[in-house]
Design a protein around this motif. Structure first.
Motif, PDB file in Angstrom:
ATOM      1  N   ARG A 101      67.708  35.450   9.822  1.00  0.00           N
ATOM      2  CA  ARG A 101      68.113  36.826  10.138  1.00  0.00           C
ATOM      3  C   ARG A 101      68.292  37.638   8.862  1.00  0.00           C
ATOM      4  O   ARG A 101      68.359  37.070   7.782  1.00  0.00           O
ATOM      5  CB  ARG A 101      69.456  36.816  10.869  1.00  0.00           C
ATOM      6  CG  ARG A 101      69.361  36.298  12.260  1.00  0.00           C
ATOM      7  CD  ARG A 101      70.719  36.058  12.864  1.00  0.00           C
ATOM      8  NE  ARG A 101      70.594  35.174  14.012  1.00  0.00           N
ATOM      9  CZ  ARG A 101      70.300  35.588  15.231  1.00  0.00           C
ATOM     10  NH1 ARG A 101      70.130  36.863  15.483  1.00  0.00           N
ATOM     11  NH2 ARG A 101      70.178  34.729  16.225  1.00  0.00           N
TER      12      ARG A 101
ATOM     13  N   ARG B  65      66.046  42.830   6.011  1.00  0.00           N
ATOM     14  CA  ARG B  65      66.382  44.226   6.295  1.00  0.00           C
ATOM     15  C   ARG B  65      65.775  45.239   5.338  1.00  0.00           C
ATOM     16  O   ARG B  65      66.212  46.387   5.296  1.00  0.00           O
ATOM     17  CB  ARG B  65      67.910  44.374   6.278  1.00  0.00           C
ATOM     18  CG  ARG B  65      68.628  43.451   7.222  1.00  0.00           C
ATOM     19  CD  ARG B  65      70.121  43.483   6.980  1.00  0.00           C
ATOM     20  NE  ARG B  65      70.600  44.847   6.824  1.00  0.00           N
ATOM     21  CZ  ARG B  65      70.866  45.664   7.825  1.00  0.00           C
ATOM     22  NH1 ARG B  65      70.747  45.233   9.039  1.00  0.00           N
ATOM     23  NH2 ARG B  65      71.272  46.878   7.596  1.00  0.00           N
TER      24      ARG B  65
ATOM     25  N   PHE C  16      64.821  48.546   6.882  1.00  0.00           N
ATOM     26  CA  PHE C  16      65.995  49.326   7.290  1.00  0.00           C
ATOM     27  C   PHE C  16      66.677  49.945   6.079  1.00  0.00           C
ATOM     28  O   PHE C  16      67.049  51.107   6.089  1.00  0.00           O
ATOM     29  CB  PHE C  16      67.001  48.419   8.009  1.00  0.00           C
ATOM     30  CG  PHE C  16      66.822  48.450   9.485  1.00  0.00           C
ATOM     31  CD1 PHE C  16      67.428  49.438  10.239  1.00  0.00           C
ATOM     32  CD2 PHE C  16      66.045  47.520  10.120  1.00  0.00           C
ATOM     33  CE1 PHE C  16      67.259  49.495  11.602  1.00  0.00           C
ATOM     34  CE2 PHE C  16      65.863  47.558  11.483  1.00  0.00           C
ATOM     35  CZ  PHE C  16      66.474  48.543  12.228  1.00  0.00           C
TER      36      PHE C  16
ATOM     37  N   TYR D  80      55.159  41.262   9.854  1.00  0.00           N
ATOM     38  CA  TYR D  80      55.840  40.945  11.114  1.00  0.00           C
ATOM     39  C   TYR D  80      57.340  40.712  10.873  1.00  0.00           C
ATOM     40  O   TYR D  80      58.182  41.252  11.584  1.00  0.00           O
ATOM     41  CB  TYR D  80      55.198  39.701  11.745  1.00  0.00           C
ATOM     42  CG  TYR D  80      55.998  39.148  12.902  1.00  0.00           C
ATOM     43  CD1 TYR D  80      56.072  39.834  14.105  1.00  0.00           C
ATOM     44  CD2 TYR D  80      56.692  37.949  12.782  1.00  0.00           C
ATOM     45  CE1 TYR D  80      56.820  39.346  15.169  1.00  0.00           C
ATOM     46  CE2 TYR D  80      57.442  37.450  13.832  1.00  0.00           C
ATOM     47  CZ  TYR D  80      57.504  38.153  15.019  1.00  0.00           C
ATOM     48  OH  TYR D  80      58.251  37.666  16.049  1.00  0.00           O
TER      49      TYR D  80
ATOM     50  N   HIS E  64      59.143  43.870  10.201  1.00  0.00           N
ATOM     51  CA  HIS E  64      59.187  44.740  11.378  1.00  0.00           C
ATOM     52  C   HIS E  64      60.279  44.253  12.326  1.00  0.00           C
ATOM     53  O   HIS E  64      61.033  45.029  12.901  1.00  0.00           O
ATOM     54  CB  HIS E  64      57.823  44.704  12.071  1.00  0.00           C
ATOM     55  CG  HIS E  64      57.805  45.313  13.434  1.00  0.00           C
ATOM     56  ND1 HIS E  64      58.072  46.647  13.657  1.00  0.00           N
ATOM     57  CD2 HIS E  64      57.566  44.773  14.654  1.00  0.00           C
ATOM     58  CE1 HIS E  64      57.986  46.894  14.955  1.00  0.00           C
ATOM     59  NE2 HIS E  64      57.695  45.771  15.578  1.00  0.00           N
ATOM     60  N   ASN E  65      60.372  42.929  12.435  1.00  0.00           N
ATOM     61  CA  ASN E  65      61.263  42.302  13.409  1.00  0.00           C
ATOM     62  C   ASN E  65      62.678  42.104  12.866  1.00  0.00           C
ATOM     63  O   ASN E  65      63.604  41.961  13.647  1.00  0.00           O
ATOM     64  CB  ASN E  65      60.654  40.940  13.770  1.00  0.00           C
ATOM     65  CG  ASN E  65      60.917  40.551  15.193  1.00  0.00           C
ATOM     66  OD1 ASN E  65      61.072  41.410  16.049  1.00  0.00           O
ATOM     67  ND2 ASN E  65      60.990  39.255  15.437  1.00  0.00           N
ATOM     68  N   THR E  66      62.832  42.057  11.571  1.00  0.00           N
ATOM     69  CA  THR E  66      64.075  41.746  10.824  1.00  0.00           C
ATOM     70  C   THR E  66      64.527  40.307  11.029  1.00  0.00           C
ATOM     71  O   THR E  66      65.570  39.895  10.518  1.00  0.00           O
ATOM     72  CB  THR E  66      65.280  42.674  11.172  1.00  0.00           C
ATOM     73  OG1 THR E  66      65.721  42.390  12.496  1.00  0.00           O
ATOM     74  CG2 THR E  66      64.931  44.126  11.028  1.00  0.00           C
ATOM     75  N   TYR E  67      63.774  39.531  11.780  1.00  0.00           N
ATOM     76  CA  TYR E  67      64.202  38.181  12.130  1.00  0.00           C
ATOM     77  C   TYR E  67      62.989  37.328  12.467  1.00  0.00           C
ATOM     78  O   TYR E  67      62.059  37.805  13.108  1.00  0.00           O
ATOM     79  CB  TYR E  67      65.116  38.285  13.356  1.00  0.00           C
ATOM     80  CG  TYR E  67      65.368  36.990  14.044  1.00  0.00           C
ATOM     81  CD1 TYR E  67      66.347  36.124  13.581  1.00  0.00           C
ATOM     82  CD2 TYR E  67      64.617  36.609  15.142  1.00  0.00           C
ATOM     83  CE1 TYR E  67      66.569  34.921  14.204  1.00  0.00           C
ATOM     84  CE2 TYR E  67      64.832  35.406  15.766  1.00  0.00           C
ATOM     85  CZ  TYR E  67      65.816  34.565  15.292  1.00  0.00           C
ATOM     86  OH  TYR E  67      66.034  33.374  15.900  1.00  0.00           O
TER      87      TYR E  67
ATOM     88  N   GLU F  11      61.900  33.006  13.503  1.00  0.00           N
ATOM     89  CA  GLU F  11      62.393  31.659  13.800  1.00  0.00           C
ATOM     90  C   GLU F  11      61.180  30.746  13.989  1.00  0.00           C
ATOM     91  O   GLU F  11      60.070  31.235  14.259  1.00  0.00           O
ATOM     92  CB  GLU F  11      63.270  31.669  15.043  1.00  0.00           C
ATOM     93  CG  GLU F  11      62.557  32.062  16.314  1.00  0.00           C
ATOM     94  CD  GLU F  11      63.475  31.972  17.529  1.00  0.00           C
ATOM     95  OE1 GLU F  11      63.964  30.874  17.804  1.00  0.00           O
ATOM     96  OE2 GLU F  11      63.689  33.000  18.179  1.00  0.00           O
TER      97      GLU F  11
END
Lengths: 126, 295
Positions: free
Chosen positions: B125, B128, B131, B206, B209-212, B214
């Motif tokens: 996670r 950022r 952001f 990706y 864009h997703n900030t996360y 897994e």
């Protein structure tokens, strides 16, 4: 004295930053229509309810990234402080990564993993 | 443009990098079910570089692409000796190994008092950078497509060059290419490295864009889709994989006609197309016909 103040400031900084990170809790219940859920989002920061935030809720399936594009919905503030409500329309049952995009006084994106079944959603076991 | 349209178009752009990476190997005669691994390498590497080490995204993307290229080169060294189905199975196994390694990968550091970095099955996670830079979704969409245009332009340049002819020659008849003096193994290793870099670039974009991310994101489903996009769209031109992505995500998902049943329709479409047009919609004949018609 100045050194002590600086030390104290630096020591508190991480805690302060941590307190600034918004947290979210999600509760979703099935509406009776396939894959459609009524969700309540509770936002907080530093243990206090986070109000006046524009919340957009979307979702992605972790095992099939980018393959499902759930229409993001804007959550509406509910009666309780820090509480927001939205209707989530998914494509299938299973584990979804719910994305909460926050705008306004707080700008962030929170990702919550929930397993959706016909009744509602529970935090996903990982 | 609303959030949904921006989201769909961004996903089309992001997955196009992966589809182009699978396409590059296909035109060199190799079918890879494992491009998602290098997409994952890019996502993790890029995320670590921006979120933990504070690199700017462009530099992190270059670093991740280099790592993606190296990873696929190293996988290619033993596996490119294999042919056909054996190579496909080897890439699938390598991708699964990579996914399990992501599950075992823990590399967290405190950033502003918060633990950031890959945390095994819990994911990674806090990626950022986008952001923090105040980049809006529409602006990020522009960045993704600008890079995709650059990648496509490079593909078109290569396809019109001697190298492009060599690649197709190696893909269609490696024995003949070798007899003509082409070092087939070297060409394929170069292609593998380029495909790894391209997949890694998609992965970096990706993740940001997703900030996360897994480990589950880099499951076999993603690899199958990327290969299917290249096969549906066609192997005659680099626009083929993009057409494949547009057919699935753009038309099937975007229109939401097959709500809930899209995957079944998509699977059926792949099966039908492989029978009707084994080299996809924009195959070499179709591209030739289009060239004659519009030149």
């Amino acid at each position: 004295m100045a050194k002590a103040a600086l030390f104290l400031t630096l020591a508190l900084l991480p805690g302060f930053a941590l307190a600034q990170t918004p947290k979210a809790d999600l509760q979703c219940k099935g509406t009776g229509t396939d894959f459609v859920y009524d969700c309540t989002i509770r936002l907080s920061r530093g243990g206090k309810p986070l109000e006046g935030v524009q919340v957009t809720m979307g979702a992605d399936m972790p095992s099939m990234p980018m393959a499902h594009n759930v229409k993001p919905v804007k959550a509406q503030p509910a009666k309780a402080p820090g509480e927001y409500k939205a209707k989530l329309d998914l494509e299938m049952l299973g584990v979804w990564a719910v994305k909460l995009r926050l705008a306004g006084p707080v700008r962030d994106q929170l990702i919550l993993h929930y397993e959706f079944d016909s009744k509602g959603a529970t935090p996903a076991r990982r | 443009m609303d959030d949904y349209t921006i989201g769909v178009l961004t996903n089309v752009g992001l997955i196009s990098f992966l589809a182009l990476s699978a396409y590059l190997l296909l035109i060199a005669g190799e079918m890879s079910f494992g491009q998602q691994a290098f997409f994952g390498v890019g996502a993790y590497a890029g995320g670590i570089l921006t979120a933990i080490y504070g690199w700017p995204l462009p530099l992190a993307a270059l670093g991740a692409m280099a790592l993606g290229a190296l990873a696929q080169f190293l996988v290619g060294l033993p596996t490119l000796r294999l042919r056909g189905l054996y190579f496909a199975m080897a890439t699938l196994a390598a991708a699964e190994m990579a996914r399990i390694l992501f599950e075992l990968f823990h590399f967290q550091r405190l950033v502003d008092g918060e633990a950031v970095g890959p945390d095994g099955t819990q994911g990674f996670r806090g990626i950022r950078w986008v952001f923090e830079q105040g980049i809006e979704p529409l602006e990020y969409l522009g960045i993704v497509y600008a890079l995709l245009v650059v990648a496509l332009a490079l593909f078109l340049l290569v396809e019109r060059s001697r190298l492009g002819a060599t690649l197709r020659g190696v893909g269609e008849d490696p024995e003949l290419a070798a007899a003509l003096g082409v070092d087939v193994n070297r060409v394929k290793l170069g292609v593998a490295a380029a495909a790894g870099a391209l997949a890694a670039l998609g992965g970096v974009l990706y993740a940001h864009h997703n900030t996360y991310v897994e480990p589950r994101n880099f499951d076999i489903m993603l690899g199958v889709h990327s290969l299917a996009y290249a096969l549906i769209g066609g192997l005659g031109t680099a626009f083929g994989p993009l057409l494949g992505v547009l057919v699935d995500i753009g038309a099937l998902e975007g229109s939401r006609i097959f709500h809930g049943y899209r995957m079944i329709v998509f699977g059926g479409l792949v099966a039908l197309l492989l029978v009707w047009r084994p080299r996809g919609l924009l195959d070499e004949r179709m591209v030739q016909w289009l060239k004659q018609r519009f030149s």
